[in-house]
Design a protein around this motif. Sequence first.
Motif, PDB file in Angstrom:
ATOM      1  N   SER A 100       0.850  -1.190   0.000  1.00 30.56           N
ATOM      2  CA  SER A 100       0.000   0.000   0.000  1.00 30.56           C
ATOM      3  C   SER A 100       0.883   1.235   0.000  1.00 30.56           C
ATOM      4  CB  SER A 100      -0.871   0.037   1.258  1.00 30.56           C
ATOM      5  OG  SER A 100      -1.641  -1.117   1.362  1.00 30.56           O
ATOM      6  N   GLY A 101       0.244   2.381  -0.071  1.00 31.65           N
ATOM      7  CA  GLY A 101       0.940   3.620   0.202  1.00 31.65           C
ATOM      8  C   GLY A 101       0.890   3.871   1.699  1.00 31.65           C
ATOM      9  N   LEU A 102       1.766   4.724   2.196  1.00 33.34           N
ATOM     10  CA  LEU A 102       1.726   5.047   3.615  1.00 33.34           C
ATOM     11  C   LEU A 102       0.411   5.757   3.961  1.00 33.34           C
ATOM     12  CD1 LEU A 102       3.225   4.973   6.310  1.00 33.34           C
ATOM     13  CD2 LEU A 102       4.370   7.117   5.675  1.00 33.34           C
ATOM     14  N   ASP A 103      -0.229   6.342   2.925  1.00 40.62           N
ATOM     15  CA  ASP A 103      -1.511   7.015   3.162  1.00 40.62           C
ATOM     16  C   ASP A 103      -2.590   6.027   3.623  1.00 40.62           C
ATOM     17  OD1 ASP A 103      -1.264   5.980   0.551  1.00 40.62           O
ATOM     18  OD2 ASP A 103      -2.995   7.155  -0.123  1.00 40.62           O
ATOM     19  N   ALA A 104      -2.449   4.722   3.288  1.00 41.84           N
ATOM     20  CA  ALA A 104      -3.449   3.737   3.750  1.00 41.84           C
ATOM     21  C   ALA A 104      -3.439   3.685   5.279  1.00 41.84           C
ATOM     22  CB  ALA A 104      -3.166   2.360   3.162  1.00 41.84           C
ATOM     23  N   ILE A 113       4.468   7.953  -0.584  1.00 39.82           N
ATOM     24  CA  ILE A 113       5.443   7.069   0.086  1.00 39.82           C
ATOM     25  C   ILE A 113       4.935   5.628   0.052  1.00 39.82           C
ATOM     26  CG2 ILE A 113       6.603   6.577   2.275  1.00 39.82           C
ATOM     27  CD1 ILE A 113       6.213   9.583   2.952  1.00 39.82           C
ATOM     28  N   SER A 114       5.736   4.736  -0.487  1.00 38.33           N
ATOM     29  CA  SER A 114       5.340   3.322  -0.572  1.00 38.33           C
ATOM     30  C   SER A 114       5.603   2.617   0.749  1.00 38.33           C
ATOM     31  CB  SER A 114       6.148   2.599  -1.658  1.00 38.33           C
ATOM     32  OG  SER A 114       5.894   3.183  -2.891  1.00 38.33           O
ATOM     33  N   PHE A 115       4.676   1.769   1.116  1.00 40.83           N
ATOM     34  CA  PHE A 115       4.851   0.964   2.330  1.00 40.83           C
ATOM     35  C   PHE A 115       5.481  -0.361   1.893  1.00 40.83           C
ATOM     36  CE2 PHE A 115       3.334   0.974   6.798  1.00 40.83           C
ATOM     37  CZ  PHE A 115       3.906  -0.209   7.176  1.00 40.83           C
ATOM     38  N   ASP A 116       6.802  -0.382   1.854  1.00 40.81           N
ATOM     39  CA  ASP A 116       7.513  -1.599   1.438  1.00 40.81           C
ATOM     40  C   ASP A 116       7.860  -2.419   2.673  1.00 40.81           C
ATOM     41  OD1 ASP A 116       7.692  -0.826  -1.353  1.00 40.81           O
ATOM     42  OD2 ASP A 116       9.103   0.716  -0.656  1.00 40.81           O
ATOM     43  N   HIS A 137      -7.091  -2.540   2.928  1.00 42.44           N
ATOM     44  CA  HIS A 137      -7.198  -1.118   3.279  1.00 42.44           C
ATOM     45  C   HIS A 137      -8.128  -0.350   2.364  1.00 42.44           C
ATOM     46  CE1 HIS A 137      -3.956  -2.346   5.783  1.00 42.44           C
ATOM     47  NE2 HIS A 137      -3.265  -2.725   4.731  1.00 42.44           N
ATOM     48  N   SER A 138      -8.438  -0.913   1.215  1.00 41.56           N
ATOM     49  CA  SER A 138      -9.443  -0.274   0.354  1.00 41.56           C
ATOM     50  C   SER A 138     -10.096  -1.370  -0.479  1.00 41.56           C
ATOM     51  CB  SER A 138      -8.806   0.788  -0.555  1.00 41.56           C
ATOM     52  OG  SER A 138      -8.248   0.182  -1.685  1.00 41.56           O
ATOM     53  N   PRO A 139     -11.352  -1.164  -0.865  1.00 40.10           N
ATOM     54  CA  PRO A 139     -12.057  -2.189  -1.650  1.00 40.10           C
ATOM     55  C   PRO A 139     -11.323  -2.568  -2.930  1.00 40.10           C
ATOM     56  CG  PRO A 139     -13.605  -0.549  -0.835  1.00 40.10           C
ATOM     57  CD  PRO A 139     -12.235  -0.049  -0.501  1.00 40.10           C
ATOM     58  N   ASP A 140     -10.574  -1.602  -3.508  1.00 35.30           N
ATOM     59  CA  ASP A 140      -9.866  -1.882  -4.772  1.00 35.30           C
ATOM     60  C   ASP A 140      -8.934  -3.081  -4.662  1.00 35.30           C
ATOM     61  OD1 ASP A 140     -11.085   0.402  -5.512  1.00 35.30           O
ATOM     62  OD2 ASP A 140      -9.283   1.668  -5.444  1.00 35.30           O
ATOM     63  N   GLU A 141      -8.417  -3.309  -3.469  1.00 34.66           N
ATOM     64  CA  GLU A 141      -7.447  -4.391  -3.299  1.00 34.66           C
ATOM     65  C   GLU A 141      -8.061  -5.759  -3.602  1.00 34.66           C
ATOM     66  OE1 GLU A 141      -5.640  -4.004   0.572  1.00 34.66           O
ATOM     67  OE2 GLU A 141      -5.299  -1.875   0.268  1.00 34.66           O
TER      68      GLU A 141
END
Lengths: 140, 393
Positions: free
Chosen positions: A74-78, A128-131, B284-288
């Motif tokens: 995910s992105g860090l925004d998640a 920012i990528s959550f790696d 974290h989001s439905p798209d996933e």
Amino acid sequence: MRTKMIATVLILAAGMATAQARSSIWDGVYSDAQADRGRTSYMQNCSRCHGASLMGTYEIPPLVGRIMPYYAGSGLDALFDYISTAMPLDHPGALSPATNADIVAYILKSNDLPSGSKELTAAGTKAISFDAAKPRAKKK
Amino acid sequence: MDRRHLLKNTLALGGLAGLSSLPAAAQSARPAVLMPIRAHADRIYDIKCCIRPFRTKGPNLSVEHVGDATVIHNYGHHGSGWCLSWGSADMQVQKAMSFGTRKIAVVGSGVIGLTTAVQALRAGMEVTIYTRELLPRTRSYRANGVWGPGTVALASEAQAGLGDIWEQMCRVSWKNFRPYMGMAGNPIAWSEHYELSDTPFDAKSSAPLTMANGEPAPVFYDMGNRLGDITSIPEVLTPDLNPFPGVKYARHSTKMFWNFSEYGHLLTTEFFARGGKIVMRDFHSPDELAHLPEKVIINCPGYAAHDWWRDKAMIPVRGQTEWLIPQPEVNYGFTYRNVETRSKSDGVMVIAIGPEQFAKSWKNSNEIASRAEAEGAVKVVAELMSRFPTRPA
């Protein structure tokens, strides 16, 4: 037709620029001072459920360890958005964006992710990528 | 005609036909001898707190598409997830089968998710559960766990035909519970339950209830009397048949309940035995969902739908149960002064109930266990138990 083509090129260019500007949680995306502020906010608002050591309880999820694979990709925004809208669980959305960014910084630090010179901002989390693991350096 | 004479004649007629002709009160011709519950604060060995997933429109059973994935929802069963589990699973698995695929994903592994997965496996499908928690760490494991399906919607927002859907879910579930009865460990058991009151049952307060947040009390969708044929009807106990000292009014019924450890273990074991797979992850989001390899997904997130699906029809309703050290010799439960008890294999459950408790629980997503609430409820049990003679005659 021409206008459409120019627009498409501009969008693509913008997309590439964003992609190039994208960083990773491993790139030092928060400062130590911010993480310290985040620690204070965490202790005031989060620790009663997630614990002072972020280990959670039997029923409350930990914020160290499995958070890495659970947010990987995910992105860090998640993570930032979830904290902003769902937390604290009994008063969702009660904390300011700046406080939530500080708390995210503290969570990153608690997961041994490196700090840097800049502070994390709410808007900045999107790029920012959550790696889960540190990305390998690209060969030049 | 005296009771003994009636009983004798009825037995002479023989069989169940004679028994069913007995007046209800005569079926329990003597007061039960009850072992006291050892209700002390220092015997509270666990407090479990959770959020019931109430959905104003009723459970989300709709189908929608995310990218090229088909998402079949199965969440929002309020505090009736255990009761509705099999029926709801059956409905949604049928929908999944209609898409003609053999491989499906189930999101979530509370009682709804796990039951849905087992139901799909029984239907011959290949199932992968994607979940961030497993039983017994899911919210549904922190329930009361007694048969008594309640309302699942607001009167003003209930989807059309909800009563019929609810009844179908109840009846299919009921049939599915039957095979678990009498199994080793009693995954599903029955016990006597006493409703007790200091005032007549029909003399309840009619004062309007105000929620803790100041809002008027919600008006719930009335399910009506749809399950009378499969639900034990309370029998009024005359004073000579009331086993509780100092309690003026008593009613008695028999209730079915789950022993979570045994039942959860059976569901989990069946899931793996039939080849089910589990992937521990979060969404974290439905798209996933569109990125999962399975293109038919049954979505069973429970209350988590509030945040990850942004379903604003979801309302948190806090619930807490306190657990006293098990007492296998206690084979009954009761409801008295807004407290309910139930003796299960893993402890004597105590829960604060009633209008005031509901007012505090409505729209309350605080999942921190309250020791004060637990001790307050146990104190009510202790006071009632103190009325029992030290040495029963």
